[in-house]
Design a protein around this motif. Structure first.
Motif, PDB file in Angstrom:
ATOM      1  N   VAL A   1       0.844  -1.203   0.000  1.00 30.47           N
ATOM      2  CA  VAL A   1       0.000   0.000   0.000  1.00 30.47           C
ATOM      3  C   VAL A   1       0.875   1.247   0.000  1.00 30.47           C
ATOM      4  CG1 VAL A   1      -1.565   1.368   1.462  1.00 30.47           C
ATOM      5  CG2 VAL A   1      -2.034  -1.041   1.077  1.00 30.47           C
ATOM      6  N   PHE A   2       1.887   1.255   0.886  1.00 30.35           N
ATOM      7  CA  PHE A   2       2.745   2.436   0.988  1.00 30.35           C
ATOM      8  C   PHE A   2       3.678   2.571  -0.215  1.00 30.35           C
ATOM      9  CE2 PHE A   2       1.745   2.333   5.637  1.00 30.35           C
ATOM     10  CZ  PHE A   2       1.116   3.571   5.648  1.00 30.35           C
TER      11      PHE A   2
ATOM     12  N   GLU B   1       2.931   1.774  -3.296  1.00 29.17           N
ATOM     13  CA  GLU B   1       2.086   2.384  -4.341  1.00 29.17           C
ATOM     14  C   GLU B   1       1.957   3.879  -4.122  1.00 29.17           C
ATOM     15  OE1 GLU B   1      -1.774   0.741  -5.109  1.00 29.17           O
ATOM     16  OE2 GLU B   1      -0.948  -1.274  -5.342  1.00 29.17           O
ATOM     17  N   LYS B   2       1.737   4.229  -2.861  1.00 29.89           N
ATOM     18  CA  LYS B   2       1.561   5.638  -2.497  1.00 29.89           C
ATOM     19  C   LYS B   2       2.829   6.430  -2.838  1.00 29.89           C
ATOM     20  CE  LYS B   2       0.502   8.563   1.447  1.00 29.89           C
ATOM     21  NZ  LYS B   2       0.606   8.644   2.919  1.00 29.89           N
ATOM     22  N   ALA B   3       4.002   5.840  -2.538  1.00 30.80           N
ATOM     23  CA  ALA B   3       5.278   6.516  -2.796  1.00 30.80           C
ATOM     24  C   ALA B   3       5.511   6.679  -4.294  1.00 30.80           C
ATOM     25  CB  ALA B   3       6.407   5.712  -2.163  1.00 30.80           C
TER      26      ALA B   3
ATOM     27  N   LYS C   1       3.277   6.898  -6.648  1.00 37.71           N
ATOM     28  CA  LYS C   1       2.327   7.831  -7.250  1.00 37.71           C
ATOM     29  C   LYS C   1       2.749   9.281  -7.039  1.00 37.71           C
ATOM     30  CE  LYS C   1      -1.934   5.157  -7.349  1.00 37.71           C
ATOM     31  NZ  LYS C   1      -3.231   4.936  -6.678  1.00 37.71           N
ATOM     32  N   GLU C   2       3.502   9.561  -5.980  1.00 35.04           N
ATOM     33  CA  GLU C   2       3.879  10.947  -5.646  1.00 35.04           C
ATOM     34  C   GLU C   2       4.796  11.565  -6.689  1.00 35.04           C
ATOM     35  OE1 GLU C   2       5.385  11.841  -1.793  1.00 35.04           O
ATOM     36  OE2 GLU C   2       3.472  11.399  -0.806  1.00 35.04           O
TER      37      GLU C   2
ATOM     38  N   GLY D   1       4.768   4.908   6.474  1.00 32.60           N
ATOM     39  CA  GLY D   1       3.927   5.989   5.967  1.00 32.60           C
ATOM     40  C   GLY D   1       4.470   7.365   6.282  1.00 32.60           C
TER      41      GLY D   1
END
Lengths: 88, 141
Positions: free
Chosen positions: A80-81, A83-85, A87-88, B17
């Motif tokens: 999850v993280f 993917e988040k990284a 996308k930034e 995170g």
């Protein structure tokens, strides 16, 4: 005839040896093991106890101390993280 | 991608995170990170590099990292130093009943000692008197 709640299998039976005889005690079943919401694997660090027993534990003993602890497995959380990284 | 000043996202552990910056590359597997996370040694696999890079010296202090993060509009993790506190000294609690008992016993002992001393003195006087009487009678005879 036994009571209706003793006729069904909702409660688990525990044989107890007393001094004179052995009897059966009816106890509540434990809930299922926690599973990851993405991968479906069993969660580690999450106790399998009845709510009244879990209430006695501290907050850190109830679930892992990381984001999505007690909901997602560590692998799923990492993805999850990641993917988040990306996308930034 | 793994170099000093590279902004990263922590993807494992309790700091997952949170954004951090690489302060030092220790070896092929470990780096030193600081920022929103605690300043710590970290495996490269537990960090996901981001596009941005900032200018930082090798082994930059936490204050330097703080300045850089403020420029980016991010906050760093601040740990408060522990305040030194003295160890509490336990005082033995004695209940009132026990206190009374102690007082009583103490007084009794004193009185006993006094009485014994007085008795001894009186008995000694008596003995002296009887001895003197006897000697006077003998003399008279």
């Amino acid at each position: 005839m036994a009571e209706p709640y003793k006729r069904s299998r909702t409660l688990r039976r525990v044989k107890v040896k007393l001094a004179s005889r052995t009897t059966v005690h009816y106890k509540q079943r434990k809930p299922k093991l926690g599973t990851c919401g993405v991968t479906g694997q069993t969660l580690k660090g999450v106790p399998r106890e009845l709510p009244n027993e879990i209430k006695k534990l501290s907050k850190t003993e109830r679930r892992p101390e990381r984001p999505y602890g007690g909901v997602l497995s560590s692998k799923a959380m990492r993805s999850v993280f990641k993917e988040k990284a990306r996308k930034e | 991608m793994i170099e000093i000043g590279r902004l990263c996202l922590k993807i494992a552990g309790r700091d997952a995170g949170k954004k951090c910056v690489i302060v030092d590359v220790l070896d092929s597997t470990f780096v030193l990170i600081d920022g929103e996370t605690r300043r710590r040694k970290c495996n490269i696999l537990h960090v996901e590099p981001l596009k941005n890079k900032v200018e930082l010296k090798k082994n930059a202090s936490h204050e330097d990292v703080k300045k850089v993060f403020e420029g980016l509009g991010l906050k760093t993790r601040e740990t408060k130093p522990k305040q030194k506190t003295e160890k509490p000294v336990k005082k033995k609690k004695v209940s009132e009943k026990k206190k009374d008992v102690k007082k009583k016993t103490g007084k009794k002992k004193e009185t006993k000692v006094e009485s014994t001393l007085e008795d001894k003195a009186a008995s000694a006087k008596k003995e002296d008197k009887t001895a003197s009487k006897k000697t006077s009678e003998q003399v008279k005879k």
